[in-house]
Design a protein around this motif. Structure first.
Motif, PDB file in Angstrom:
ATOM      1  N   VAL A 195      40.383 -16.998  45.198  1.00 12.84           N
ATOM      2  CA  VAL A 195      39.663 -16.309  44.500  1.00 12.84           C
ATOM      3  C   VAL A 195      39.339 -16.712  43.224  1.00 12.84           C
ATOM      4  O   VAL A 195      37.692 -16.147  42.587  1.00 12.84           O
ATOM      5  N   ALA A 196      39.579 -17.298  42.240  1.00 11.75           N
ATOM      6  CA  ALA A 196      39.469 -17.498  40.848  1.00 11.75           C
ATOM      7  C   ALA A 196      38.720 -18.398  40.743  1.00 11.75           C
ATOM      8  O   ALA A 196      38.593 -19.887  41.158  1.00 11.75           O
ATOM      9  N   PHE A 197      38.057 -18.080  39.397  1.00  8.71           N
ATOM     10  CA  PHE A 197      37.280 -18.848  38.768  1.00  8.71           C
ATOM     11  C   PHE A 197      37.542 -20.726  38.242  1.00  8.71           C
ATOM     12  O   PHE A 197      38.939 -20.905  37.964  1.00  8.71           O
ATOM     13  N   ASP A 198      37.112 -21.826  39.028  1.00 10.70           N
ATOM     14  CA  ASP A 198      37.886 -22.474  39.223  1.00 10.70           C
ATOM     15  C   ASP A 198      37.059 -23.845  38.736  1.00 10.70           C
ATOM     16  O   ASP A 198      35.848 -24.116  38.764  1.00 10.70           O
ATOM     17  N   PRO A 199      37.406 -24.326  36.971  1.00  9.60           N
ATOM     18  CA  PRO A 199      36.453 -25.032  36.139  1.00  9.60           C
ATOM     19  C   PRO A 199      35.929 -26.472  36.417  1.00  9.60           C
ATOM     20  O   PRO A 199      34.851 -27.237  35.348  1.00  9.60           O
ATOM     21  N   HIS A 200      36.531 -27.264  37.383  1.00 11.61           N
ATOM     22  CA  HIS A 200      36.599 -28.344  37.686  1.00 11.61           C
ATOM     23  C   HIS A 200      35.748 -28.206  39.282  1.00 11.61           C
ATOM     24  O   HIS A 200      35.087 -29.193  39.853  1.00 11.61           O
ATOM     25  N   ALA A 201      35.177 -27.191  39.931  1.00 14.39           N
ATOM     26  CA  ALA A 201      34.843 -26.399  41.032  1.00 14.39           C
ATOM     27  C   ALA A 201      32.651 -26.942  40.839  1.00 14.39           C
ATOM     28  O   ALA A 201      32.827 -26.327  39.802  1.00 14.39           O
ATOM     29  N   ALA A 202      32.535 -26.964  42.082  1.00 14.33           N
ATOM     30  CA  ALA A 202      31.441 -27.009  41.753  1.00 14.33           C
ATOM     31  C   ALA A 202      30.810 -25.712  41.772  1.00 14.33           C
ATOM     32  O   ALA A 202      30.968 -24.743  41.771  1.00 14.33           O
ATOM     33  N   VAL A 203      28.975 -24.906  41.026  1.00 15.01           N
ATOM     34  CA  VAL A 203      28.639 -24.017  41.140  1.00 15.01           C
ATOM     35  C   VAL A 203      28.567 -23.504  42.136  1.00 15.01           C
ATOM     36  O   VAL A 203      29.251 -22.377  42.214  1.00 15.01           O
ATOM     37  N   ALA A 204      28.284 -23.556  43.064  1.00 14.75           N
ATOM     38  CA  ALA A 204      28.200 -23.011  44.125  1.00 14.75           C
ATOM     39  C   ALA A 204      29.674 -22.792  45.006  1.00 14.75           C
ATOM     40  O   ALA A 204      30.261 -21.309  45.915  1.00 14.75           O
ATOM     41  N   ALA A 205      30.698 -23.770  45.608  1.00 15.91           N
ATOM     42  CA  ALA A 205      32.382 -23.069  44.811  1.00 15.91           C
ATOM     43  C   ALA A 205      32.451 -22.143  44.893  1.00 15.91           C
ATOM     44  O   ALA A 205      32.947 -21.131  44.938  1.00 15.91           O
ATOM     45  N   ASN A 206      32.229 -22.113  43.454  1.00 11.65           N
ATOM     46  CA  ASN A 206      32.840 -21.173  42.649  1.00 11.65           C
ATOM     47  C   ASN A 206      31.420 -19.389  42.659  1.00 11.65           C
ATOM     48  O   ASN A 206      32.473 -18.822  42.873  1.00 11.65           O
ATOM     49  N   LEU A 207      30.354 -19.564  43.592  1.00 12.45           N
ATOM     50  CA  LEU A 207      29.284 -18.719  43.690  1.00 12.45           C
ATOM     51  C   LEU A 207      30.498 -18.013  44.742  1.00 12.45           C
ATOM     52  O   LEU A 207      30.641 -16.867  44.871  1.00 12.45           O
TER      53      LEU A 207
END
Length: 274
Positions: free
Chosen positions: A205-217
């Motif tokens: 559930v942590a922020f992933d700087p390499h993931a897309a916006v939808a995935a981070n949301l």
């Protein structure tokens, strides 16, 4: 019968509004940058540095806003009122330390912002959070975000409709509804301030700087549900209960003090008689 116009401790001028808009824009960027930057951006590559950068900017900008509002008309009587309310709020905050959601200072911020206006509310929220952090030892990179979020919280109460005419049960219901929603909003934006500090390797559930916006949301929503939903719900319920039960007495006291202070009447000094 026309209701008497409610006095304001601070009348916002163009410079104050511009300063509030500036700090609001930077604050939105500071809280929401994980969703505003593409995965390939350089800012995402400095995920551990960005919160510190925004924290430093917010310290300066909140100070600028407070100074601008003060210059716009935060007179000695308003400063005295600010000191009393900020000290009261700072003293109330530790009452719920360690107990989920028991945070009585929030209802005081709602009622104070309602009576004294958005400009005073912003300064009060920021100063109260700063003073309470010194009192409880809660000084850290999260403090500027807390100051800004609490400033928004109290300022929003001052922007609610009907400050001069709406009274009685209807006003209490309005303030209680605002306090309920704003308590969740405060918790959510504060989650945004701390969430990027988590390592993506430590949790799904942590922020992933390499993931897309939808995935981070999706990760952020899961983070809120897992870590703060119970606390935010408790804060919201306590704010509603205190607003409905103690609100009438506190509103009367604040309005009586506001009338007696006569903030909009300039302070004059007479020359000593000889």
């Amino acid at each position: 019968m026309n209701a008497q116009r409610q006095a304001r401790a601070v009348r916002l001028g163009p410079r104050s509004v511009a300063a509030l808009a500036l700090v609001g824009a930077v604050g939105i960027a500071g809280f929401g940058w994980p969703f505003l930057t593409p995965p390939a951006s350089r800012l995402s590559a400095h995920v551990q540095d960005a919160p510190w950068l925004f924290a430093g900017l917010l310290v300066l900008l909140v100070a600028v806003v407070a100074a601008t509002i003060s210059e716009s008309g935060l007179g000695p009587k308003a400063v005295a009122m600010l000191g009393v309310l900020a000290a009261t709020g700072a003293a109330l905050r530790p009452i719920g330390a360690g107990t989920a959601g028991i945070e009585p200072m929030f209802f005081l911020m709602v009622l104070s912002g309602r009576v004294l206006g958005p400009g005073f509310g912003f300064v009060l929220g920021s100063v109260t959070m700063f003073a309470s952090a010194l009192l409880t030892g809660g000084v850290g990179p999260w403090l500027p975000f807390q100051m800004l979020a609490m400033g928004w919280f109290a300022m929003g109460a001052g922007l609610l409709p009907g400050p001069d005419r709406l009274r009685g049960r209807a006003e209490l219901v309005l303030l209680a509804a605002y306090g309920f929603l704003a308590a969740f909003a405060y918790g959510t934006v504060m989650n945004l301030a701390g969430w990027p500090f988590m390592s993506a390797l430590a949790s799904n559930v942590a922020f992933d700087p390499h993931a897309a916006v939808a995935a981070n949301l999706a990760r952020f929503l899961a983070y809120c549900l897992a870590t703060s939903l119970g606390w935010d719900l408790g804060r919201a319920v306590v704010t509603v209960v205190l607003t409905l039960t103690l609100g009438p007495a506190v509103l009367r006291a604040l309005r009586r003090a506001t009338r007696r202070a006569a903030f909009e009447t300039p302070v004059t000094f007479e020359a000593p008689r000889t």
